[in-house]
Design a protein around this motif. Sequence first.
Motif, PDB file in Angstrom:
ATOM      1  N   ALA B  44      -8.841  10.142  -2.853  1.00  0.00           N
ATOM      2  CA  ALA B  44      -9.753   9.002  -3.249  1.00  0.00           C
ATOM      3  C   ALA B  44     -11.152   9.814  -3.782  1.00  0.00           C
ATOM      4  O   ALA B  44     -11.717   9.497  -4.812  1.00  0.00           O
ATOM      5  CB  ALA B  44     -10.112   8.155  -1.911  1.00  0.00           C
ATOM      6  N   LYS B  45     -11.564  10.941  -3.180  1.00  0.00           N
ATOM      7  CA  LYS B  45     -12.767  11.708  -3.410  1.00  0.00           C
ATOM      8  C   LYS B  45     -12.439  12.249  -4.863  1.00  0.00           C
ATOM      9  O   LYS B  45     -13.230  12.500  -5.762  1.00  0.00           O
ATOM     10  CB  LYS B  45     -13.240  12.585  -2.221  1.00  0.00           C
ATOM     11  CG  LYS B  45     -13.774  11.851  -1.138  1.00  0.00           C
ATOM     12  CD  LYS B  45     -13.999  12.996  -0.059  1.00  0.00           C
ATOM     13  CE  LYS B  45     -13.989  12.231   1.343  1.00  0.00           C
ATOM     14  NZ  LYS B  45     -14.197  13.237   2.527  1.00  0.00           N
ATOM     15  N   HIS B  46     -11.384  12.979  -4.971  1.00  0.00           N
ATOM     16  CA  HIS B  46     -11.006  13.602  -6.067  1.00  0.00           C
ATOM     17  C   HIS B  46     -10.983  12.614  -7.308  1.00  0.00           C
ATOM     18  O   HIS B  46     -11.288  12.989  -8.186  1.00  0.00           O
ATOM     19  CB  HIS B  46      -9.478  14.226  -5.933  1.00  0.00           C
ATOM     20  CG  HIS B  46      -8.963  14.971  -7.277  1.00  0.00           C
ATOM     21  ND1 HIS B  46      -9.422  16.238  -7.566  1.00  0.00           N
ATOM     22  CD2 HIS B  46      -8.111  14.540  -8.245  1.00  0.00           C
ATOM     23  CE1 HIS B  46      -8.896  16.746  -8.510  1.00  0.00           C
ATOM     24  NE2 HIS B  46      -8.240  15.618  -9.149  1.00  0.00           N
ATOM     25  N   GLY B  58       0.057   0.789   7.027  1.00  0.00           N
ATOM     26  CA  GLY B  58       0.717   0.225   8.245  1.00  0.00           C
ATOM     27  C   GLY B  58       0.781   1.132   9.467  1.00  0.00           C
ATOM     28  O   GLY B  58       0.720   2.275   9.466  1.00  0.00           O
ATOM     29  N   ASP B  59       0.474   0.380  10.401  1.00  0.00           N
ATOM     30  CA  ASP B  59       0.533   0.913  11.709  1.00  0.00           C
ATOM     31  C   ASP B  59       0.961  -0.186  13.097  1.00  0.00           C
ATOM     32  O   ASP B  59       1.014  -1.338  12.592  1.00  0.00           O
ATOM     33  CB  ASP B  59      -1.002   1.160  12.475  1.00  0.00           C
ATOM     34  CG  ASP B  59      -1.616   2.424  11.593  1.00  0.00           C
ATOM     35  OD1 ASP B  59      -2.495   2.352  10.923  1.00  0.00           O
ATOM     36  OD2 ASP B  59      -0.884   3.393  12.062  1.00  0.00           O
ATOM     37  N   ILE B  60       1.489   0.157  14.092  1.00  0.00           N
ATOM     38  CA  ILE B  60       1.638  -0.741  15.103  1.00  0.00           C
ATOM     39  C   ILE B  60       0.648  -1.410  15.736  1.00  0.00           C
ATOM     40  O   ILE B  60       0.692  -2.653  16.160  1.00  0.00           O
ATOM     41  CB  ILE B  60       2.672  -0.014  16.168  1.00  0.00           C
ATOM     42  CG1 ILE B  60       2.224   1.167  16.960  1.00  0.00           C
ATOM     43  CG2 ILE B  60       4.316   0.065  15.478  1.00  0.00           C
ATOM     44  CD1 ILE B  60       3.049   1.618  17.978  1.00  0.00           C
ATOM     45  N   ALA B  61      -0.421  -0.580  15.785  1.00  0.00           N
ATOM     46  CA  ALA B  61      -1.620  -1.140  16.300  1.00  0.00           C
ATOM     47  C   ALA B  61      -3.044  -0.800  15.993  1.00  0.00           C
ATOM     48  O   ALA B  61      -3.144   0.321  15.318  1.00  0.00           O
ATOM     49  CB  ALA B  61      -1.679  -0.812  17.884  1.00  0.00           C
ATOM     50  N   THR B  62      -3.997  -1.374  15.838  1.00  0.00           N
ATOM     51  CA  THR B  62      -5.341  -1.003  15.484  1.00  0.00           C
ATOM     52  C   THR B  62      -5.570  -1.047  13.912  1.00  0.00           C
ATOM     53  O   THR B  62      -4.314  -1.076  13.261  1.00  0.00           O
ATOM     54  CB  THR B  62      -5.860   0.277  16.014  1.00  0.00           C
ATOM     55  OG1 THR B  62      -5.425   1.311  15.102  1.00  0.00           O
ATOM     56  CG2 THR B  62      -5.648   0.572  17.373  1.00  0.00           C
ATOM     57  N   ASP B  63      -6.774  -1.208  13.314  1.00  0.00           N
ATOM     58  CA  ASP B  63      -6.853  -0.910  12.024  1.00  0.00           C
ATOM     59  C   ASP B  63      -7.781   0.249  11.970  1.00  0.00           C
ATOM     60  O   ASP B  63      -8.464   0.318  10.774  1.00  0.00           O
ATOM     61  CB  ASP B  63      -7.566  -2.444  11.209  1.00  0.00           C
ATOM     62  CG  ASP B  63      -9.034  -2.699  12.355  1.00  0.00           C
ATOM     63  OD1 ASP B  63      -9.624  -3.630  11.946  1.00  0.00           O
ATOM     64  OD2 ASP B  63      -9.375  -1.875  13.236  1.00  0.00           O
ATOM     65  N   ARG B  64      -7.914   1.100  12.617  1.00  0.00           N
ATOM     66  CA  ARG B  64      -8.564   2.377  12.492  1.00  0.00           C
ATOM     67  C   ARG B  64      -8.267   3.232  11.231  1.00  0.00           C
ATOM     68  O   ARG B  64      -9.479   3.577  10.514  1.00  0.00           O
ATOM     69  CB  ARG B  64      -8.109   3.541  13.714  1.00  0.00           C
ATOM     70  CG  ARG B  64      -8.691   3.067  14.878  1.00  0.00           C
ATOM     71  CD  ARG B  64      -8.205   3.697  16.059  1.00  0.00           C
ATOM     72  NE  ARG B  64      -8.460   3.135  17.472  1.00  0.00           N
ATOM     73  CZ  ARG B  64      -8.276   3.834  18.585  1.00  0.00           C
ATOM     74  NH1 ARG B  64      -7.648   5.063  18.643  1.00  0.00           N
ATOM     75  NH2 ARG B  64      -8.557   3.057  19.720  1.00  0.00           N
ATOM     76  N   ASP B  65      -6.939   3.297  10.758  1.00  0.00           N
ATOM     77  CA  ASP B  65      -6.924   3.865   9.266  1.00  0.00           C
ATOM     78  C   ASP B  65      -7.628   3.168   8.222  1.00  0.00           C
ATOM     79  O   ASP B  65      -7.990   3.623   7.414  1.00  0.00           O
ATOM     80  CB  ASP B  65      -5.282   3.888   9.033  1.00  0.00           C
ATOM     81  CG  ASP B  65      -4.712   5.100   9.933  1.00  0.00           C
ATOM     82  OD1 ASP B  65      -3.632   5.421   9.606  1.00  0.00           O
ATOM     83  OD2 ASP B  65      -5.433   5.509  10.898  1.00  0.00           O
ATOM     84  N   ALA B  66      -7.326   1.759   8.080  1.00  0.00           N
ATOM     85  CA  ALA B  66      -8.221   0.758   7.308  1.00  0.00           C
ATOM     86  C   ALA B  66      -9.629   1.128   7.205  1.00  0.00           C
ATOM     87  O   ALA B  66     -10.450   1.447   6.236  1.00  0.00           O
ATOM     88  CB  ALA B  66      -7.691  -0.556   7.454  1.00  0.00           C
ATOM     89  N   ALA B  70     -11.784   2.372   4.003  1.00  0.00           N
ATOM     90  CA  ALA B  70     -12.426   1.304   3.453  1.00  0.00           C
ATOM     91  C   ALA B  70     -13.900   1.680   2.341  1.00  0.00           C
ATOM     92  O   ALA B  70     -14.008   1.253   1.602  1.00  0.00           O
ATOM     93  CB  ALA B  70     -13.051   0.188   4.421  1.00  0.00           C
ATOM     94  N   PRO B  71     -14.326   3.035   2.895  1.00  0.00           N
ATOM     95  CA  PRO B  71     -15.548   3.243   2.247  1.00  0.00           C
ATOM     96  C   PRO B  71     -15.307   4.020   0.946  1.00  0.00           C
ATOM     97  O   PRO B  71     -15.828   4.073  -0.064  1.00  0.00           O
ATOM     98  CB  PRO B  71     -16.219   4.681   3.030  1.00  0.00           C
ATOM     99  CG  PRO B  71     -15.748   4.303   4.477  1.00  0.00           C
ATOM    100  CD  PRO B  71     -14.407   3.609   4.397  1.00  0.00           C
ATOM    101  N   TYR B  72     -13.994   4.332   0.691  1.00  0.00           N
ATOM    102  CA  TYR B  72     -13.424   5.037  -0.501  1.00  0.00           C
ATOM    103  C   TYR B  72     -12.558   4.025  -1.539  1.00  0.00           C
ATOM    104  O   TYR B  72     -12.788   4.320  -2.563  1.00  0.00           O
ATOM    105  CB  TYR B  72     -12.707   6.279  -0.142  1.00  0.00           C
ATOM    106  CG  TYR B  72     -13.317   7.098   0.951  1.00  0.00           C
ATOM    107  CD1 TYR B  72     -13.006   7.097   2.284  1.00  0.00           C
ATOM    108  CD2 TYR B  72     -14.375   8.044   0.409  1.00  0.00           C
ATOM    109  CE1 TYR B  72     -13.756   7.972   3.089  1.00  0.00           C
ATOM    110  CE2 TYR B  72     -15.007   8.814   1.239  1.00  0.00           C
ATOM    111  CZ  TYR B  72     -15.002   8.760   2.598  1.00  0.00           C
ATOM    112  OH  TYR B  72     -15.269   9.568   3.538  1.00  0.00           O
ATOM    113  N   VAL B  73     -11.643   3.412  -0.942  1.00  0.00           N
ATOM    114  CA  VAL B  73     -10.702   2.583  -1.861  1.00  0.00           C
ATOM    115  C   VAL B  73     -10.544   1.109  -1.266  1.00  0.00           C
ATOM    116  O   VAL B  73     -10.730   0.878  -0.174  1.00  0.00           O
ATOM    117  CB  VAL B  73      -9.470   3.020  -1.998  1.00  0.00           C
ATOM    118  CG1 VAL B  73      -9.632   4.463  -2.680  1.00  0.00           C
ATOM    119  CG2 VAL B  73      -8.765   3.510  -0.571  1.00  0.00           C
ATOM    120  N   PRO B  74      -9.955   0.136  -2.193  1.00  0.00           N
ATOM    121  CA  PRO B  74      -9.582  -1.133  -1.732  1.00  0.00           C
ATOM    122  C   PRO B  74      -8.405  -0.769  -0.720  1.00  0.00           C
ATOM    123  O   PRO B  74      -7.566  -0.119  -1.151  1.00  0.00           O
ATOM    124  CB  PRO B  74      -9.218  -1.888  -3.164  1.00  0.00           C
ATOM    125  CG  PRO B  74      -9.832  -1.159  -4.112  1.00  0.00           C
ATOM    126  CD  PRO B  74      -9.975   0.379  -3.508  1.00  0.00           C
TER     127      PRO B  74
END
Lengths: 210, 210
Positions: B44-46, B58-66, B70-74
């Motif tokens: 995204a930075k590139h 996708g994850d089994i739990a949490t939205d930590r990756d999203a 979020a600061p970089y891409v939809p």
Amino acid sequence: LDLQSRRRAEAAAWRQSLTDRGILCVNMISSPGAGKTSLLQAMAKHWADRPRMAVLVGDIATDRDAERLAPYVPVKQLTTGGACHLELPLVLAGWEKLNSHGIEFLIIENVGNLICPASHDLGEHIRVVVLSVTEGDDKPGKYPKAFRTSQACVVNKIDLLPYVPFSVSAVTEDAHRVHAGLPVLPVSALTGEGVSAWCEFLTDRRRQML
Amino acid sequence: LDLQSRRRAEAAAWRQSLTDRGILCVNMISSPGAGKTSLLQAMAKHWADRPRMAVLVGDIATDRDAERLAPYVPVKQLTTGGACHLELPLVLAGWEKLNSHGIEFLIIENVGNLICPASHDLGEHIRVVVLSVTEGDDKPGKYPKAFRTSQACVVNKIDLLPYVPFSVSAVTEDAHRVHAGLPVLPVSALTGEGVSAWCEFLTDRRRQML
Ligand SMILES: Nc1nc2c(ncn2[C@@H]2O[C@H](COP(=O)(O)OP(=O)(O)OP(=O)(O)O)[C@@H](O)[C@H]2O)c(=O)[nH]1
Ligand SMILES: Nc1nc2c(ncn2[C@@H]2O[C@H](COP(=O)(O)OP(=O)(O)OP(=O)(O)O)[C@@H](O)[C@H]2O)c(=O)[nH]1
Ligand SMILES: [Mg+2]
Ligand SMILES: [Mg+2]
Ligand SMILES: [Zn+2]
Ligand SMILES: [Zn+2]
């Protein structure tokens, strides 16, 4: 009884038979490449003379892990052919072929997978989740069942701490959100640091079981 | 038609609709912590101004990756609640909520798992397996379906090569035993090394698709 209850009863019976024989059974789960096999090599070297340890190692393909362990301990490879976790019948089949004479520890190295193995009782007394510092310190919350159903967490590859954005206190805090009081033991399978304390932990757990 | 054939038809239709819209769909699979999310941040930075990229993670739990993306891409988080791999219906549900206006790349970050995601078509044009140098260079043969069904392999965390027993040529050789000619691209999501070539690879693949 449905299949799940029968499996649970079988696992409980198998666990009891190991207890009666004085064998502590450990189910080691982790992502691919967190260092399970390397840690088992380090444990075998630490316990060179005794106690005696034997290993059942599961993979979807190849017997590379069994080949790496064979110089050090009695070991049998369990190959699932595709299933993403070990199940009791395959473990019992491997156990029959294993030279288990006089052993005090049976270690089952599960298939590399931080999700599915957490849902299958292999008759172990102790389930341990191995997390390497290279995987990130936000993983316990993201893979909660692996941490919730384990009785210890080994944090491996601490020799790499200078080069990765990982905090042992942060991962311990995240693990305790999922499983309060879970013992966290930092080690390096590569340098041997922490391996003696980890072996002490297992020796202590076996003593409690007897 | 049985469920599997219906799913395959749905995935094919979804892939075609993305082709018609000029969007290259990438399904990124790897073990937990191999660096998928970090690599997406680096991409995204590139591509800061353009091309436009959107992510379903996708994850089994949490939205930590999203949250990290979020600061970089939809981005939209897909939470399976337990399933160890993404499946098409959850992807399509996330797609409906995603701001995909004018995008050229849809990247699906699969659940951290080197086994099960290899068996599920998410409508992608390109499947890429990410393997980090810290996981070991014997993994392709041990997790063959992930490598056999991918069209590229990204070897991540090359900044750590001085400190780990890993050979890029050895892992390339092992990957080619499973999948002859599979492109292998070494990168470091941390330092940015190799990221530009990886983005070029995807841009080229999109051009071929159009
Ligand atoms: N730097 C460092 N590397 C390690 C350490 N422990 C293991 N490794 C390396 O990490 C890679 C993976 O180790 P393995 O022992 O194969 O990991 P594993 O968990 O058994 O992998 P699977 O059985 O495929 O799930 C290998 O290249 C090891 O040499 C450690 O403490 N420090
Ligand atoms: N040294 C180094 N560390 C990296 C690199 N890329 C990612 N990391 C670190 O590796 C850990 C895992 O990265 P993530 O991006 O969370 O990996 P992931 O594949 O998205 O993990 P899951 O989504 O849980 O499967 C984090 O601590 C990152 O900072 C790299 O190129 N070099
Ligand atoms: Mg192993
Ligand atoms: Mg991620
Ligand atoms: Zn599974
Ligand atoms: Zn699965």
